[in-house]
Design an enzyme around this catalytic site. Structure first.
Site, PDB file in Angstrom:
ATOM      1  N   PRO A  69       0.832  -1.210   0.000  1.00 42.18           N
ATOM      2  CA  PRO A  69       0.000   0.000   0.000  1.00 42.18           C
ATOM      3  C   PRO A  69       0.861   1.253   0.000  1.00 42.18           C
ATOM      4  O   PRO A  69       1.975   1.261   0.543  1.00 42.18           O
ATOM      5  CB  PRO A  69      -0.804  -0.120   1.305  1.00 42.18           C
ATOM      6  CG  PRO A  69      -0.736  -1.566   1.681  1.00 42.18           C
ATOM      7  CD  PRO A  69       0.586  -2.057   1.178  1.00 42.18           C
ATOM      8  N   VAL A  71       0.764   3.889   1.692  1.00 42.50           N
ATOM      9  CA  VAL A  71       1.132   4.412   3.014  1.00 42.50           C
ATOM     10  C   VAL A  71       2.291   3.641   3.635  1.00 42.50           C
ATOM     11  O   VAL A  71       2.914   4.113   4.591  1.00 42.50           O
ATOM     12  CB  VAL A  71      -0.078   4.377   3.968  1.00 42.50           C
ATOM     13  CG1 VAL A  71      -1.167   5.324   3.488  1.00 42.50           C
ATOM     14  CG2 VAL A  71      -0.630   2.956   4.106  1.00 42.50           C
ATOM     15  N   PHE A 130      -0.118 -18.014 -29.659  1.00 44.07           N
ATOM     16  CA  PHE A 130      -0.306 -19.337 -29.057  1.00 44.07           C
ATOM     17  C   PHE A 130      -0.788 -20.285 -30.146  1.00 44.07           C
ATOM     18  O   PHE A 130      -1.842 -20.061 -30.739  1.00 44.07           O
ATOM     19  CB  PHE A 130      -1.325 -19.268 -27.921  1.00 44.07           C
ATOM     20  CG  PHE A 130      -0.971 -18.276 -26.850  1.00 44.07           C
ATOM     21  CD1 PHE A 130      -0.106 -18.620 -25.822  1.00 44.07           C
ATOM     22  CD2 PHE A 130      -1.489 -16.984 -26.881  1.00 44.07           C
ATOM     23  CE1 PHE A 130       0.235 -17.703 -24.838  1.00 44.07           C
ATOM     24  CE2 PHE A 130      -1.163 -16.065 -25.906  1.00 44.07           C
ATOM     25  CZ  PHE A 130      -0.293 -16.425 -24.885  1.00 44.07           C
ATOM     26  N   HIS A 149      -6.834   2.086 -25.128  1.00 42.34           N
ATOM     27  CA  HIS A 149      -6.970   3.312 -24.343  1.00 42.34           C
ATOM     28  C   HIS A 149      -6.110   3.158 -23.095  1.00 42.34           C
ATOM     29  O   HIS A 149      -6.396   2.336 -22.225  1.00 42.34           O
ATOM     30  CB  HIS A 149      -8.441   3.564 -23.972  1.00 42.34           C
ATOM     31  CG  HIS A 149      -9.279   3.994 -25.126  1.00 42.34           C
ATOM     32  ND1 HIS A 149     -10.604   3.660 -25.268  1.00 42.34           N
ATOM     33  CD2 HIS A 149      -8.966   4.732 -26.220  1.00 42.34           C
ATOM     34  CE1 HIS A 149     -11.082   4.183 -26.385  1.00 42.34           C
ATOM     35  NE2 HIS A 149     -10.100   4.835 -26.981  1.00 42.34           N
ATOM     36  N   GLU A 152      -6.896   2.507 -19.198  1.00 35.79           N
ATOM     37  CA  GLU A 152      -7.734   1.375 -18.805  1.00 35.79           C
ATOM     38  C   GLU A 152      -6.856   0.210 -18.352  1.00 35.79           C
ATOM     39  O   GLU A 152      -6.828  -0.860 -18.955  1.00 35.79           O
ATOM     40  CB  GLU A 152      -8.659   1.014 -19.966  1.00 35.79           C
ATOM     41  CG  GLU A 152      -9.590   2.178 -20.318  1.00 35.79           C
ATOM     42  CD  GLU A 152     -10.327   2.010 -21.640  1.00 35.79           C
ATOM     43  OE1 GLU A 152     -10.183   0.938 -22.272  1.00 35.79           O
ATOM     44  OE2 GLU A 152     -11.032   2.948 -22.053  1.00 35.79           O
ATOM     45  N   ARG A 207      -5.677   8.990 -22.238  1.00 32.52           N
ATOM     46  CA  ARG A 207      -6.438   8.020 -23.042  1.00 32.52           C
ATOM     47  C   ARG A 207      -5.799   7.745 -24.406  1.00 32.52           C
ATOM     48  O   ARG A 207      -5.797   6.603 -24.880  1.00 32.52           O
ATOM     49  CB  ARG A 207      -7.850   8.571 -23.245  1.00 32.52           C
ATOM     50  CG  ARG A 207      -8.722   7.862 -24.288  1.00 32.52           C
ATOM     51  CD  ARG A 207     -10.044   8.614 -24.416  1.00 32.52           C
ATOM     52  NE  ARG A 207     -10.866   8.171 -25.526  1.00 32.52           N
ATOM     53  CZ  ARG A 207     -11.885   7.320 -25.424  1.00 32.52           C
ATOM     54  NH1 ARG A 207     -12.178   6.792 -24.255  1.00 32.52           N
ATOM     55  NH2 ARG A 207     -12.613   7.002 -26.482  1.00 32.52           N
ATOM     56  N   HIS A 276     -11.543  -3.405 -22.923  1.00 32.13           N
ATOM     57  CA  HIS A 276     -11.561  -2.022 -22.447  1.00 32.13           C
ATOM     58  C   HIS A 276     -12.049  -2.005 -20.998  1.00 32.13           C
ATOM     59  O   HIS A 276     -12.388  -3.027 -20.424  1.00 32.13           O
ATOM     60  CB  HIS A 276     -12.537  -1.186 -23.288  1.00 32.13           C
ATOM     61  CG  HIS A 276     -12.080  -0.889 -24.679  1.00 32.13           C
ATOM     62  ND1 HIS A 276     -11.605   0.336 -25.068  1.00 32.13           N
ATOM     63  CD2 HIS A 276     -12.040  -1.672 -25.787  1.00 32.13           C
ATOM     64  CE1 HIS A 276     -11.290   0.311 -26.356  1.00 32.13           C
ATOM     65  NE2 HIS A 276     -11.554  -0.903 -26.815  1.00 32.13           N
ATOM     66  N   GLU A 350     -16.161  -4.235 -22.032  1.00 35.52           N
ATOM     67  CA  GLU A 350     -15.871  -3.139 -21.102  1.00 35.52           C
ATOM     68  C   GLU A 350     -15.864  -3.780 -19.717  1.00 35.52           C
ATOM     69  O   GLU A 350     -16.918  -4.160 -19.192  1.00 35.52           O
ATOM     70  CB  GLU A 350     -16.919  -2.042 -21.198  1.00 35.52           C
ATOM     71  CG  GLU A 350     -16.921  -1.261 -22.509  1.00 35.52           C
ATOM     72  CD  GLU A 350     -15.857  -0.176 -22.555  1.00 35.52           C
ATOM     73  OE1 GLU A 350     -15.156   0.003 -21.531  1.00 35.52           O
ATOM     74  OE2 GLU A 350     -15.724   0.479 -23.605  1.00 35.52           O
TER      75      GLU A 350
END
Length: 389
Positions: A69, A71, A130, A149, A152, A207, A276, A350
């Site tokens: 994290p 922090v 593959f 994009h 993303e 983007r 996306h 999406e």
């Protein structure tokens, strides 16, 4: 099974300055002996640091991937330094390329890395192929696209997870094995490498590509409005400062043209899937018109089955339909180009979520997203396998 993700994990919702976003990072820690494993265990077992181990040590000499994290970054770095533990931070786009190398090297009879071109800023564009048939004949093929994009990030992460899933499950999963007995799979995990690096270093929400626009101070073109299908039509802009700027002409972006040239030269692609985020949608052509695609009925049925398979894991619900009516009009998109150029099975995912985190999806959702997406992808690929044309 624990999966290694080698993409930059600066995922967080806090903002540092006007454009940079800072958050969690993935540390790759090398352990060489029992003493170092003991020191590392003390670190990860501490509740103070709130660490998340992505890959635990199995034998000496293999790295351990730990999500740290934001922090805890300073204190964890200090601990590793004082204990003499070597580590690196996987925040660089090259980490994906290293993972692609690793896959191709470890599974040479199934996977190979192919360079299809270079980006505007001269970064290599690699795909993983593959194939169970080796070289020679160009068999029917499936194209998996991700990261067009750049902001993303879950799409790039899902793609590289998928690559590992393919090589790990081949020969064990009957469905995947039978797919690869009949078709080849080509996977491009970073379709917009310049933009991706820019999101890592300058603007997390960038983007577009990073190409120059003569006569304008604004940089970049939306690469998913740059394909040669209804170019400069609905849902695209002629303003270089727009997020959906279509570019000066179709295929002006070298990143797009590299994919187009490769697919056309190959000549036997049957499926094109573009990953996306975000919104949890599974769409098919068209985006540039309200007119139904000739194969709309079949595509809708396949997409509905894929969405059902995806939801079977965690209950994540996807809306299914043609791009234009499901989300918004969009001309010059990848799947419309693929479909109008004879690639019948063309779909856009999406991925998570529906807007709570948006593009800043937390790191702890990467693997669940990839796992459920795989079920949807496999459903589509099984249909392609059984309906070659």
């Amino acid at each position: 099974m624990r999966w290694i993700l080698f993409f930059g994990a600066l995922i967080g919702s806090s903002m540092c300055g006007q454009h940079k976003f800072c958050g969690d990072q993935v540390f790759r820690i090398n352990v060489r002996n029992g003493d170092e494993i003991s020191k590392l265990s003390q670190l990860v077992d501490s509740d103070h640091f709130k660490l998340n181990v992505w890959k635990s040590p199995s034998i000496f000499g293999r790295p351990v991937d730990v999500l740290v994290p934001s922090v805890s970054l300073k204190s964890v770095r200090s601990y590793l330094k004082t204990q003499g533990l070597e580590y690196s931070v996987t925040i660089d786009n090259l980490q994906i390329y290293h993972e692609m190398d690793s896959i191709a090297t470890t599974f040479p009879e199934l996977a190979s890395r192919v360079k299809i071109g270079q980006s505007f800023e001269n970064r290599p564009m690699y795909v993983l192929k593959f194939s169970s048939a080796g070289g020679g004949k160009r068999r029917p093929a499936i194209w998996l696209n991700a990261g067009i994009h750049s902001r993303e990030w879950i799409s790039q992460a899902t793609a590289i997870w998928t690559a590992r899933k393919i090589v790990s499950d081949y020969g064990k999963d009957p469905a995947l094995t039978s797919i690869l007995k009949k078709v080849d799979i080509f996977l491009l995990p970073v379709a917009n490498p310049d933009g991706y690096v820019y999101t890592q270093t300058q603007n997390r929400l960038w983007r577009k590509t990073r190409s120059l626009n003569p006569g304008s101070h604004c940089i970049g073109t939306d690469p998913n409005r740059n394909w040669n299908v209804s170019f400069a039509g609905r849902g695209a802009s002629d303003n270089p400062c727009s997020e959906v700027y279509h570019g000066p002409h179709a295929n002006s972006e070298v990143e797009v043209k590299s994919v187009v040239d490769f697919i056309q030269k190959h000549g036997n692609f049957k499926c094109f899937i573009d990953l996306h985020s975000y919104s949890q949608l599974l769409m098919y052509p068209y985006g540039y018109t309200l007119k139904k695609a000739p194969d709309a009925k079949e595509l809708d049925e396949v997409a509905a089955r894929a969405a059902k398979a995806l939801a079977s894991l965690s209950g994540t619900e996807y809306q299914v339909g043609p791009t234009c009516t499901t989300v918004y009009p969009a001309s010059g998109s990848s799947i419309d180009w693929a479909y109008d150029n004879g690639i019948k099975y063309a779909f856009t995912f999406e991925l998570r979520d529906t807007g709570h985190y948006g593009f800043l999806l937390p790191a702890n959702q990467i693997i669940p997203t990839a796992e459920e997406t795989w079920l949807g992808l496999k459903t589509i690929m099984e249909h392609v396998r059984d309906n070659l044309y």
